[in-house]
Design a protein around this motif. Structure first.
Motif, PDB file in Angstrom:
ATOM      1  N   ARG A 216       0.831  -1.203   0.000  1.00 56.38           N
ATOM      2  CA  ARG A 216       0.000   0.000   0.000  1.00 56.38           C
ATOM      3  C   ARG A 216       0.863   1.251   0.000  1.00 56.38           C
ATOM      4  NH1 ARG A 216      -3.313  -2.427   3.645  1.00 56.38           N
ATOM      5  NH2 ARG A 216      -2.241  -1.372   5.346  1.00 56.38           N
ATOM      6  N   ASP A 217       1.876   1.269   0.863  1.00 56.97           N
ATOM      7  CA  ASP A 217       2.741   2.443   0.976  1.00 56.97           C
ATOM      8  C   ASP A 217       3.433   2.753  -0.345  1.00 56.97           C
ATOM      9  OD1 ASP A 217       2.024   2.657   3.607  1.00 56.97           O
ATOM     10  OD2 ASP A 217       3.927   1.903   4.415  1.00 56.97           O
TER      11      ASP A 217
ATOM     12  N   THR B  21       2.614   9.886  -0.376  1.00 57.12           N
ATOM     13  CA  THR B  21       2.186  10.478   0.899  1.00 57.12           C
ATOM     14  C   THR B  21       2.118   9.403   1.985  1.00 57.12           C
ATOM     15  OG1 THR B  21      -0.135  10.255   0.220  1.00 57.12           O
ATOM     16  CG2 THR B  21       0.924  12.375  -0.172  1.00 57.12           C
TER      17      THR B  21
ATOM     18  N   ARG C 209       2.368  15.687  -7.353  1.00 57.73           N
ATOM     19  CA  ARG C 209       3.116  15.088  -8.452  1.00 57.73           C
ATOM     20  C   ARG C 209       4.440  15.832  -8.586  1.00 57.73           C
ATOM     21  NH1 ARG C 209       4.371  15.009 -13.803  1.00 57.73           N
ATOM     22  NH2 ARG C 209       4.189  13.004 -14.889  1.00 57.73           N
TER      23      ARG C 209
ATOM     24  N   ARG D  79       2.616   2.429  -3.270  1.00 53.02           N
ATOM     25  CA  ARG D  79       1.761   2.972  -4.331  1.00 53.02           C
ATOM     26  C   ARG D  79       1.444   4.447  -4.130  1.00 53.02           C
ATOM     27  NH1 ARG D  79      -1.003  -2.209  -3.778  1.00 53.02           N
ATOM     28  NH2 ARG D  79      -2.552  -1.224  -2.415  1.00 53.02           N
ATOM     29  N   ASP D  80       1.869   5.027  -2.986  1.00 55.07           N
ATOM     30  CA  ASP D  80       1.437   6.378  -2.640  1.00 55.07           C
ATOM     31  C   ASP D  80       2.544   7.090  -1.860  1.00 55.07           C
ATOM     32  OD1 ASP D  80       0.207   8.667  -1.733  1.00 55.07           O
ATOM     33  OD2 ASP D  80      -1.448   7.648  -0.721  1.00 55.07           O
TER      34      ASP D  80
ATOM     35  N   ARG E  21       3.900  10.389  -6.799  1.00 60.14           N
ATOM     36  CA  ARG E  21       2.467  10.675  -6.844  1.00 60.14           C
ATOM     37  C   ARG E  21       1.826  10.362  -5.501  1.00 60.14           C
ATOM     38  NH1 ARG E  21       0.632  11.058 -12.221  1.00 60.14           N
ATOM     39  NH2 ARG E  21       2.180  10.457 -13.767  1.00 60.14           N
ATOM     40  N   GLY E  22       0.849  11.179  -5.139  1.00 58.96           N
ATOM     41  CA  GLY E  22       0.103  10.945  -3.910  1.00 58.96           C
ATOM     42  C   GLY E  22      -1.366  10.729  -4.209  1.00 58.96           C
ATOM     43  N   ARG E  23      -1.993   9.850  -3.442  1.00 58.21           N
ATOM     44  CA  ARG E  23      -3.415   9.580  -3.644  1.00 58.21           C
ATOM     45  C   ARG E  23      -4.284  10.478  -2.775  1.00 58.21           C
ATOM     46  NH1 ARG E  23      -4.486   3.120  -4.401  1.00 58.21           N
ATOM     47  NH2 ARG E  23      -3.141   2.795  -6.209  1.00 58.21           N
TER      48      ARG E  23
END
Length: 206
Positions: free
Chosen positions: A19-20, A25, A163, A22-23, A156-158
Motif C-alpha cells: 500500500r505504501d 504520501t 506530483r 503505491r502512494d 504521486r500521492g493519492r
C-alpha cells in the motif's frame, strides 16, 4: 552533528508495504512514524527527516536519514528488513580534497517568470536539470567530476494531488568545502523533501 541512516527493504508480501509503495504520501507517513509524535508544527524539520526510495535489482529500498534516533519498532511486524546505523563518524570525517561517490534524487525545478507558467514552479529536464544540479552541488561544497542523470517515475500521492518530477543524479565529486557539504547532507537539497527528494548520499572513494 548526529545523524542516523535507516535502510528498509520492504517485504512486498506485506499488505502495508505494498500500500505504501503505491502512494508517496503514505511513504512519508510511514517514514515519519519512526520519529516521536510530539515534535511541534514542523516535525520533519525538527527530526531532520529526509528519505529516498531507491529501485534496485532486488527490489525497492527505502533510505531514511534522521537527526533524532529512529525507532524501527514502530513499523508493522514483518514490514521488511531494517538496518540502522550512525553516520555521524562519516560526516565528521569529510574533508576538503576528499573524492566521493554521490547520489541524490532531486526535484530539479525553477520558478517561471514568463509565459503562461509565470509564477509557477516548473520541472527541469535534460541539460537544464544537469545544470541545475551542477549549480546546487557547487553551492553545497561539491566539485563535480562526473555526472549521470536519470529521470525517475514522478512521485504521486493519492490522498492529496501531489506530483513531483524527480531526477536521479549520481557520479563522482571532490569535496571543496566540508562544512557546506555536511550542512547540505543534514538539511537536504532542493524542493520536494517531504516527497522523497533532496537526500544527498556520499561514500568516500577508495
Amino acid at each position: 552533528m548526529t545523524a542516523w541512516l535507516t535502510r528498509i527493504a520492504p517485504d512486498l508480501r506485506h499488505p502495508a508495504a505494498r500500500r505504501d509503495l503505491r502512494d508517496i504520501t503514505a511513504v512519508h507517513r510511514r517514514v515519519m512514524s519512526l520519529v516521536p509524535d510530539d515534535l511541534g508544527e514542523q516535525p520533519r524539520q525538527h527530526a531532520g527527516v529526509l528519505f529516498r526510495l531507491d529501485h534496485t535489482t532486488s527490489g525497492p529500498v527505502l533510505l531514511i536519514q534522521t537527526t533524532l534516533p529512529p525507532d524501527p519498532a514502530r513499523l508493522p511486524d514483518g514490514y521488511g528488513t531494517v538496518d540502522t546505523r550512525d553516520v555521524s563518524p562519516l560526516l565528521k570525517a569529510l574533508a576538503a580534497g576528499m573524492p566521493v561517490h554521490y547520489r541524490i534524487a532531486a526535484n530539479a525545478s525553477k520558478r517561471a517568470w514568463k509565459g503562461d507558467s509565470a509564477g509557477k514552479i516548473v520541472a527541469l529536464s535534460g541539460q537544464q536539470a544537469e545544470q541545475w544540479w551542477q549549480r546546487k552541488a557547487e553551492t553545497a561544497g561539491l566539485d563535480l567530476r562526473h555526472l549521470r542523470a536519470q529521470p525517475q517515475p514522478a512521485a504521486r500521492g493519492r490522498a492529496v494531488p501531489v506530483r513531483h518530477a524527480i531526477t536521479l543524479f549520481e557520479g563522482q565529486a571532490v569535496i571543496a568545502d566540508a562544512d557546506r557539504v555536511r550542512a547540505a547532507v543534514l538539511s537536504g537539497i532542493g524542493r520536494g523533501r517531504s516527497f522523497g527528494c533532496g537526500l544527498l548520499s556520499l561514500a568516500p572513494m577508495r
